[in-house]
Design an enzyme around this catalytic site. Structure first.
Site, mmCIF file in Angstrom:
data_model
loop_
_atom_site.group_PDB
_atom_site.id
_atom_site.type_symbol
_atom_site.label_atom_id
_atom_site.label_comp_id
_atom_site.label_asym_id
_atom_site.label_seq_id
_atom_site.Cartn_x
_atom_site.Cartn_y
_atom_site.Cartn_z
ATOM 1 N N LYS A 53 -1.976 1.646 -4.355
ATOM 2 C CA LYS A 53 -2.562 1.303 -3.056
ATOM 3 C C LYS A 53 -4.078 1.145 -3.180
ATOM 4 O O LYS A 53 -4.667 0.222 -2.628
ATOM 5 C CB LYS A 53 -2.198 2.384 -2.021
ATOM 6 C CG LYS A 53 -0.719 2.348 -1.646
ATOM 7 C CD LYS A 53 -0.257 3.573 -0.850
ATOM 8 C CE LYS A 53 1.265 3.516 -0.664
ATOM 9 N NZ LYS A 53 1.812 4.690 0.036
ATOM 10 N N GLN A 97 -0.108 10.438 1.984
ATOM 11 C CA GLN A 97 1.073 10.131 1.171
ATOM 12 C C GLN A 97 2.164 11.184 1.398
ATOM 13 O O GLN A 97 1.905 12.386 1.361
ATOM 14 C CB GLN A 97 0.673 10.068 -0.314
ATOM 15 C CG GLN A 97 1.770 9.620 -1.256
ATOM 16 C CD GLN A 97 2.233 8.178 -1.036
ATOM 17 O OE1 GLN A 97 1.461 7.326 -0.585
ATOM 18 N NE2 GLN A 97 3.482 7.906 -1.348
ATOM 19 N N ASP A 120 0.070 3.586 8.556
ATOM 20 C CA ASP A 120 1.449 3.818 8.121
ATOM 21 C C ASP A 120 2.432 3.581 9.267
ATOM 22 O O ASP A 120 3.628 3.430 9.038
ATOM 23 C CB ASP A 120 1.612 5.283 7.675
ATOM 24 C CG ASP A 120 1.760 5.416 6.170
ATOM 25 O OD1 ASP A 120 2.258 4.474 5.536
ATOM 26 O OD2 ASP A 120 1.387 6.481 5.650
HETATM 27 N N1 GUN Z 1 6.027 7.821 0.658
HETATM 28 C C1 GUN Z 1 6.944 6.862 0.401
HETATM 29 N N2 GUN Z 1 6.706 5.755 1.132
HETATM 30 C C2 GUN Z 1 5.607 6.016 1.870
HETATM 31 C C3 GUN Z 1 4.864 5.253 2.825
HETATM 32 O O1 GUN Z 1 5.173 4.095 3.158
HETATM 33 N N3 GUN Z 1 3.791 5.877 3.346
HETATM 34 C C4 GUN Z 1 3.445 7.149 3.022
HETATM 35 N N4 GUN Z 1 2.394 7.672 3.615
HETATM 36 N N5 GUN Z 1 4.105 7.881 2.157
HETATM 37 C C5 GUN Z 1 5.180 7.312 1.576
#
Ligand code: GUN
Length: 292
Positions: A53, A97, A120
C-alpha cells in the site's frame, strides 16, 4: 476461450489517471494527498500488504505516513495515535491494518476513526451509507476493486445471480450490499450454509472470499459463469486462492487469477478513496471521469 480477469491492466490505467490528477494539483501549488497506515504487531501477511500500500502511494505521488505499533500496544495508545491522525491536516486517509491483536477491540478502533478519513469504508457511518446507497460514503476497497474489475471487462451484474461465498466484514458483507446496489440478485453463503454447491452451481457470477484453498471445485461452478477469487493463502510456499483455478478455468467464461486478479484492484481502490477524501477536504474538483 476463457477470459482471464487480470487486475494489473485496469489498475495501471486507473493509477496513471490518479498520478496525472495529483500532478495537476501539485502544479497549482497544492499539497499531495496523504494516507496514514497503522500496523499493529508483526503479522507477516499484514506487513506485506502494508508495504504494498505504501509503495503504491509513492508510485502515484501520494504521501504516506507509516505508524508501526508494538503488538502489546493498549487500545488507549492506539486511540491516541488515531486522535492525532484524525486531527492532522495533511492526512486525508487513515487505514488501520486488520486483523488487530485479540486484546484490542476492533469495533471500538474503527468507530474512533474520523469517518471522513475512513478510506477503508469500515466505519459504521460508511457502512450505513453503503446500505443507504449514499454516494458520498467510502466503499470498502476489495468490494470496490471487484466492481471496478467487472466494469473494466464489461461484465454487467444487473439482473444476474451473484453468489458470494464468505460473509466476512471486509469482503462478503459489504460486497453483497454493493452488488445489490448494482442490481444483482445476491445470495451469501457462509459457514452455516447446509449445501454451498446448491447455490454456487446456479451462480452467473460466483465470488469466493473465504481463505480456504481449493474450496471451489469445477463441479460447483455453472458452465459459462464468471468466477472471482478473493482468497489469498500460502500453500507450500505458493500463493493460491479459494478456487481450483486450472479445473474451474475450463468451465468459466471469465476467471480472476491469484495472485494478480483482485489484489491489485484492492490497492487501487484504496488510492481512489484517498483521492476522493483529498478532493473533498481540499475543495478541489476532479478533472477526471474516475468515480470511486
Ligand atoms: N486486512 C485485509 N484486508 C484489509 C483491508 O482491506 N483493510 C484493512 N485495513 N485491513 C485488511
Amino acid at each position: 476461450m476463457t477470459l482471464i480477469l487480470e487486475g494489473k491492466t485496469p489498475s495501471k490505467l486507473i493509477r496513471e489517471e490518479i498520478k496525472r490528477e495529483i500532478s495537476e494539483y501539485t502544479a497549482q501549488g497544492l499539497r499531495r494527498p496523504g494516507l496514514a497506515v497503522v500496523l499493529v504487531g508483526n503479522d507477516p501477511a499484514s506487513r506485506i500488504y502494508v508495504r504494498n500500500k505504501i509503495k503504491a502511494c509513492k508510485e502515484v505521488g501520494m504521501e504516506s505516513f507509516f505508524y508501526h505499533l508494538e503488538s502489546n500496544v493498549t487500545t488507549e495508545e492506539l486511540l491516541d495515535t488515531l486522535a492525532e491522525l484524525n486531527a492532522r491536516e495533511e492526512v486525508d486517509g487513515i487505514l488501520v491494518q486488520l486483523p488487530l491483536p485479540p486484546h484490542i477491540d476492533q469495533n471500538e478502533v474503527i468507530a474512533f476513526i474520523n469517518p471522513e478519513k475512513d478510506v477503508d469504508g469500515f466505519h459504521p457511518e460508511n457502512m450505513g451509507k453503503l446500505v443507504a446507497r449514499m454516494e458520498d460514503g467510502f466503499i470498502p476497497c476489495t468490494p470496490l476493486g471487484i466492481d471496478l474489475l467487472l466494469k473494466h471487462y464489461g461484465i454487467e451484474v444487473k439482473g444476474k445471480d451473484v453468489v458470494i461465498v464468505g460473509e466476512g466484514f471486509i469482503v462478503g458483507r459489504p460486497l453483497s450490499l454493493l452488488m445489490l446496489w448494482r442490481g444483482a440478485t445476491v445470495t451469501v453463503c457462509h459457514i452455516h450454509t447446509k449445501d454451498i454447491t446448491k447455490f454456487t452451481k446456479e451462480a452467473d457470477v460466483l465470488v469466493s472470499a473465504t481463505g480456504v484453498p481449493g474450496l471451489i471445485r469445477a463441479e460447483m461452478v455453472k458452465e459459462g459463469a464468471v468466477v472471482i477469487d478473493v482468497g489469498i493463502s500460502k500453500v507450500g510456499g505458493r500463493i493460491v486462492g479459494d478456487v481450483d483455478f486450472e479445473a474451474v478455468k475450463e468451465k468459466a467464461s471469465a476467471i480472476t487469477p491469484v495472485p494478480g486478479g483482485v489484489g491489485p484492484m484492492t490497492v487501487t481502490s484504496l488510492l481512489l478513496n484517498t483521492l476522493k477524501s483529498y478532493r473533498r477536504r481540499m475543495k478541489v474538483h476532479s478533472t477526471s471521469t474516475m468515480k470511486p
